[in-house]
Write an enzyme that holds these catalytic residues in place. Structure first.
Site, PDB file in Angstrom:
ATOM      1  CE  LYS A 199      47.928  52.785 -34.011  1.00  0.00           C
ATOM      2  NZ  LYS A 199      46.920  52.959 -35.004  1.00  0.00           N
ATOM      3  CB  SER A 241      42.854  43.211 -31.311  1.00  0.00           C
ATOM      4  OG  SER A 241      42.011  44.332 -31.346  1.00  0.00           O
ATOM      5  CD  GLU A 252      36.877  62.301 -33.014  1.00  0.00           C
ATOM      6  OE1 GLU A 252      37.343  61.813 -31.978  1.00  0.00           O
ATOM      7  OE2 GLU A 252      35.967  63.146 -33.010  1.00  0.00           O
ATOM      8  CB  SER A 276      46.298  56.393 -41.106  1.00  0.00           C
ATOM      9  OG  SER A 276      44.944  56.011 -41.169  1.00  0.00           O
ATOM     10  CG  ASP A 296      36.698  60.256 -28.521  1.00  0.00           C
ATOM     11  OD1 ASP A 296      36.453  59.603 -29.545  1.00  0.00           O
ATOM     12  OD2 ASP A 296      37.855  60.436 -28.094  1.00  0.00           O
ATOM     13  N   GLY A 350      31.904  58.053 -33.255  1.00  0.00           N
ATOM     14  CA  GLY A 350      32.817  58.179 -32.119  1.00  0.00           C
ATOM     15  C   GLY A 350      33.535  59.512 -32.116  1.00  0.00           C
TER      16      GLY A 350
HETATM   17  C1  LIG Z   1      45.736  53.587 -35.069  1.00  0.00           C
HETATM   18  C2  LIG Z   1      45.231  54.049 -36.362  1.00  0.00           C
HETATM   19  C3  LIG Z   1      44.655  55.330 -36.518  1.00  0.00           C
HETATM   20  C4  LIG Z   1      44.442  56.269 -35.362  1.00  0.00           C
HETATM   21  O1  LIG Z   1      45.670  56.708 -34.828  1.00  0.00           O
HETATM   22  P1  LIG Z   1      45.779  57.353 -33.391  1.00  0.00           P
HETATM   23  O2  LIG Z   1      47.215  57.637 -33.207  1.00  0.00           O
HETATM   24  O3  LIG Z   1      45.231  56.364 -32.404  1.00  0.00           O
HETATM   25  O4  LIG Z   1      44.930  58.591 -33.415  1.00  0.00           O
HETATM   26  C5  LIG Z   1      44.270  55.722 -37.788  1.00  0.00           C
HETATM   27  N1  LIG Z   1      44.426  54.906 -38.860  1.00  0.00           N
HETATM   28  C6  LIG Z   1      44.971  53.681 -38.741  1.00  0.00           C
HETATM   29  C7  LIG Z   1      45.088  52.846 -39.969  1.00  0.00           C
HETATM   30  C8  LIG Z   1      45.406  53.206 -37.498  1.00  0.00           C
HETATM   31  O5  LIG Z   1      45.941  51.976 -37.391  1.00  0.00           O
END
Ligand SMILES: *Cc1c(COP(=O)(O)O)cnc(C)c1O
Length: 329
Positions: A62, A87, A213, A313, A219, A217
């Protein structure tokens, strides 16, 4: 009723925007390592490349989108600061990216958010404004706040510069390992998957793009099948970074033409993957961060014999939760 001017003003990012983001964030975001594991390859019967965004600044990818979105602001809006509602990882990433660029940040958080997250956000110098998650509309509060201060509201995924910034992780991965047959990416609101799809389509043509996903969830899976954005009730899963009710409009505009399939994994499979990363690869990956890896290692995607890129991620899970999740087995 559709508003034609609204759809015209919607800027959908392209791979050129990902390239621009790469320049903007270089030197600020970490170029995270690409990890490999023979054990993981053996389980999946494939060659896996793990992009370790759990080692990114503020603990998740992010930071890329947040930093890029702030860097893209013009001088006058920078002076008025940025606002975000979250959050989770977006709040901390935006607070940190703002601090590094000398921009003030206001984060709208639920009053019952974990102390550790509030403290981390404040620690990055952001002002925290609380709302009640059961009675208040956080988007409305944030919009009012941003309008009052002339500040830029930076949402977590449905924003062109956020999407472009998130795309730099897959860009780095493909630059480093060369063309891949498949790219597997966690899916919440679709910022990471949309940005990754832009990079993969440009740099590794023919690469299959797969979103993952939480089963509770799905979606995004429903949306891809139906050809329009499907809204669901707030899902319940340990993948707290992916419990969104719907994917973003800009995100879907990219995903519907680029993504081959969206699969789901269970919470138990996420815990298995967390354990694998801790025991075998000596890294901490948060539940949401394990989505893509869990899908590959549990056979939810046919990838035998392929070169597969996997986005890990994020790594933001406190040890108490980590122990609670892994302790039972
Ligand atoms: C936000 C987040 C996601 C999902 O990312 P999106 O861009 O909302 O699809 C996946 N893994 C982590 C660790 C995140 O913080």
């Amino acid at each position: 009723m559709t508003n034609p001017s609204a759809s015209i003003s919607l800027r959908i990012p392209t791979f050129d925007d990902v390239r621009i983001a790469q320049t903007r964030i270089s030197g600020a975001a970490h170029r995270t390592p690409v990890l490999t594991s023979r054990t993981a390859d053996g389980i999946a019967k494939a060659t896996l490349f793990f992009k370790a965004e759990n080692m990114q600044r503020a603990g998740a990818f992010k930071f890329r989108g947040a930093y890029n979105a702030i860097a893209a602001l013009d001088a006058s809006s920078r002076q008025n600061g940025v606002v975000a509602y979250s959050s989770g990882n977006h709040a901390q990433a935006l607070a940190y990216a703002a601090k590094l660029q000398g921009v003030s940040a206001v984060i709208v958080m639920p009053w019952d958010a974990p102390d550790i997250k509030v403290a981390a956000t404040k620690g990055y110098g952001a002002e925290v404004i609380f709302y009640d998650r059961y009675t208040d509309d956080r988007e409305e509060i944030s919009r009012r706040l941003a309008a009052g201060r002339g500040a830029a509201l930076i949402p977590p995924y449905d924003h062109p510069d956020v999407i472009a910034g998130q795309g730099t992780a897959a860009l780095e991965l493909i630059e480093e390992v060369g063309e891949i047959d498949m790219l597997v990416v966690p899916l919440g609101g679709g910022g990471l998957l949309a940005g990754s799809a832009l990079s993969a389509a440009a740099l590794s043509p023919g690469c299959a793009i797969v979103g993952v996903e939480p089963e509770a969830g799905n979606d995004g899976q429903q949306s891809l099948r139906k050809g329009e954005i499907v809204h669901i009730p707030v899902p319940k899963s340990i993948a707290d970074g992916a419990i969104v009710t719907h994917i973003g409009v800009r995100n879907f505009a990219i995903l519907k033409d680029t993504v081959d399939q969206i699969v789901t994994v269970t919470d138990a499979q996420l815990v298995d993957a967390m354990r694998f990363f801790a025991e075998r690869m000596k890294i901490i990956v948060e539940p949401t961060g394990c989505l893509a890896a869990a899908a590959v290692m549990h056979g939810a995607i046919a990838c035998a014999g392929k070169r597969v890129g996997i986005l890990l991620s994020g790594g933001n899970v406190d040890l108490k939760t980590f122990n609670m999740l892994l302790g039972s087995g």
